[in-house]
Design an enzyme around this catalytic site. Structure first.
Site: not given
Length: 541
Positions: A451-453
């Site tokens: 998960a990232c932005d």
């Protein structure tokens, strides 16, 4: 088997709020970038001045182009009356000749895609449907590409839907759920569409005009380069999405629809400043920063992953002044010589910039290239002076300063240098002051999510790296995917994030195991995850 997970302290304050707001805006725009690119290519190829248009500078005119762009006249009334006449007579070919592709795509398709995604982020599919209905009212009420309205009305309509559903949650008799849900969403969508047509649309039209007037004022006074004073530091601190996706992209699309290109697409996406910074570190840096900068420059310039140069700027904050000067120089070049892009360049790669610039002619492409070169040269020269002036001090303290800078970087996307990765892993704990805890695998791991932005660039690369490692270890029945933090739904057994984002990921998926890494491309924690999963499979857990 254990894996190392860093429990980042919960952050508060204005900066985090702006980051989250920018992430939300990015979450509406980034998944739809392919649609923007499709529209950009259609415009580039088929408008009269395009490659195959009637006024093609290359002499490549193609007869069916008039049908693609809409051949019923320039006035909206003529297009509408001609289209309706053709439809009534059953002449589908002429109907599409009047309607065309270019105008409907930018007026309806793109804003509705943004509204639907914004609604989904707030309230899932149901929120996306109501958001789309409501935004249609805003679009028709303004009759212009209403991107800003879509980015506000979409999430707002979904939030209202969510509050409405709470009123009768658990109170509907069995067998009537579908009836109530469909009719309530339809009625609410109708009300919001009408409200958007009569009230919200004109309001957003005024706001859009005010923002456009502000940009025009800056251009008229030749002050647009001063925007770099805000944009370049905002990029390094990950505050740029709110500016880029909230202001530049909507206004840029409107400008591109009118003139074929917009300078606003190049204010944030110009790869020149980052390239100049990394080249300066390549020649005048020290230690790990110097060793890793060449590889980072290739990734940044050709891959468009700008976040990779942020740790370098953070390790030497004075270089942010060089980025400002370089960015302003690039903006000034495009402003004075009329350079711009036909559609957003995402990611900000020189390849994407080329594709978005060439549609306005070879002259425009050369101006854009010149702006990139000038931005890079100015940034390089100023950064070189800064690095040379502090070289002796950096040789003594470089390890700590660069390690701390990597730890502060919230989304350092992609780094090929093993030296930098190992340095980041060893320095992260002491640099951030964050306590290190141990996460024990208490349940079988079947689903791993990076998960990232934005849920696209860096997390996709990390997922690919771990997927290959699992495959080499003989593990083929574990799902490894990537997603935006905002889209985590709690079903993941293991969530892997960069260190500064782990706390937010825990809030979205509290029952998952969480592993923090400093670098998605080459994190030592991957080996521990692979070993843990492999042992679980062998033990039959």
């Amino acid at each position: 088997m254990t894996t190392t997970s860093t429990a980042a302290p919960r952050k508060t304050g204005l900066r985090v709020g702006v980051q989250r707001f920018g992430t939300f805006l990015s979450g509406m725009i980034m998944p739809n970038i392919a649609a923007f690119i499709a529209w950009g290519f259609i415009t580039m190829l088929f408008i009269p001045a395009g490659f195959f248009g009637a006024d093609s500078p290359f002499g490549w005119h193609w007869a069916p182009v008039a049908e693609i762009i809409g051949g019923g006249g320039d006035a909206a009334t003529i297009q509408w009356e001609g289209a309706m006449t053709a439809l009534a007579e059953g002449d589908g070919g002429n109907f599409f000749a009047y309607v065309g592709l270019v105008s409907p795509m930018i007026t309806y398709l793109l804003p509705l895609l943004i509204a639907n995604m914004g609604g989904r982020l707030v309230y899932g599919e149901r929120g996306g449907v109501v958001a789309t209905i409501a935004t249609m009212g805003v679009i028709v009420g303004t009759n212009i590409p209403m991107f800003l309205g879509a980015m506000i009305m979409g999430p707002l309509a979904a939030w209202i839907t969510k509050q409405m559903d709470k009123l009768w949650d658990g109170k509907i008799k069995a067998g009537f759920e579908m009836l109530v849900n469909n009719f309530s969403a339809g009625i609410l969508g109708m009300i919001l569409a009408v409200a958007g047509f009569f009230a919200f649309g004109p309001l957003m039209l005024g706001i859009s005009a005010a923002l456009g007037g502000a940009v025009g004022w800056l251009v008229d006074l030749q002050l647009l380069p001063l925007v770099s004073i805000i944009v370049e530091p905002a990029k390094v601190l990950f505050l740029n999405n709110a500016i880029n996706h909230g202001v530049f992209t909507p206004l840029g699309i409107e400008q591109a629809a009118e003139t074929g290109k917009s300078i606003l697409f190049l204010i944030e996406a110009n790869p020149g400043p980052g390239l100049g910074l990394l080249l300066a570190f390549t020649f005048f840096g020290v230690g790990a920063a110097k060793a890793s900068a060449p590889g980072a420059a290739v990734i940044q310039f050709f891959g468009g992953i700008h976040e990779i140069y942020f740790p370098y700027a953070l390790s030497k904050p004075a270089t942010i002044l060089a980025l400002i000067a370089g960015g302003a120089s690039g903006v000034a070049t495009n402003m004075l010589l009329g350079g711009g892009l036909g559609f957003p360049a995402a990611p900000g790669s020189i390849i994407a910039v080329t594709a978005a610039a060439i549609g306005s002619g070879v002259g425009n492409l050369l101006v854009v290239y010149l702006s990139v070169v000038i931005a890079a040269v100015v940034t390089f020269l100023i950064t070189a002076v800064i690095l040379r002036a502090s070289r002796k001090r950096d040789l003594e303290a470089e390890g700590d300063s660069f390690g701390a800078a990597i730890a502060q970087t919230e989304a350092n996307k992609g780094k090929k240098s093993e030296h930098l990765s190992n340095l980041a892993a060893s320095a992260a704990g002491s640099a951030t002051g964050a306590p290190t805890t141990t996460a024990v695998a208490t349940a079988p791991i079947q689903k791993i999510v990076f998960a990232c932005d934005a849920g696209m660039g860096s997390s996709a690369m990390g997922a690919s790296v771990l997927r290959n490692k699992l495959k080499k270890a003989g593990v083929t029945d574990v799902s490894v995917t990537n997603a935006a933090i905002a889209n985590l739904d709690g079903t993941a057994d293991l969530v892997i994030t960069q260190q500064q984002l782990t706390d937010r990921a825990r809030g979205k998926s509290p029952n998952s195991q969480h592993v923090s890494v400093d670098n998605f491309m080459n994190a030592p924690q991957y080996e521990e995850v692979v070993e843990m999963v492999r042992e679980q499979k062998e033990s039959g857990e």
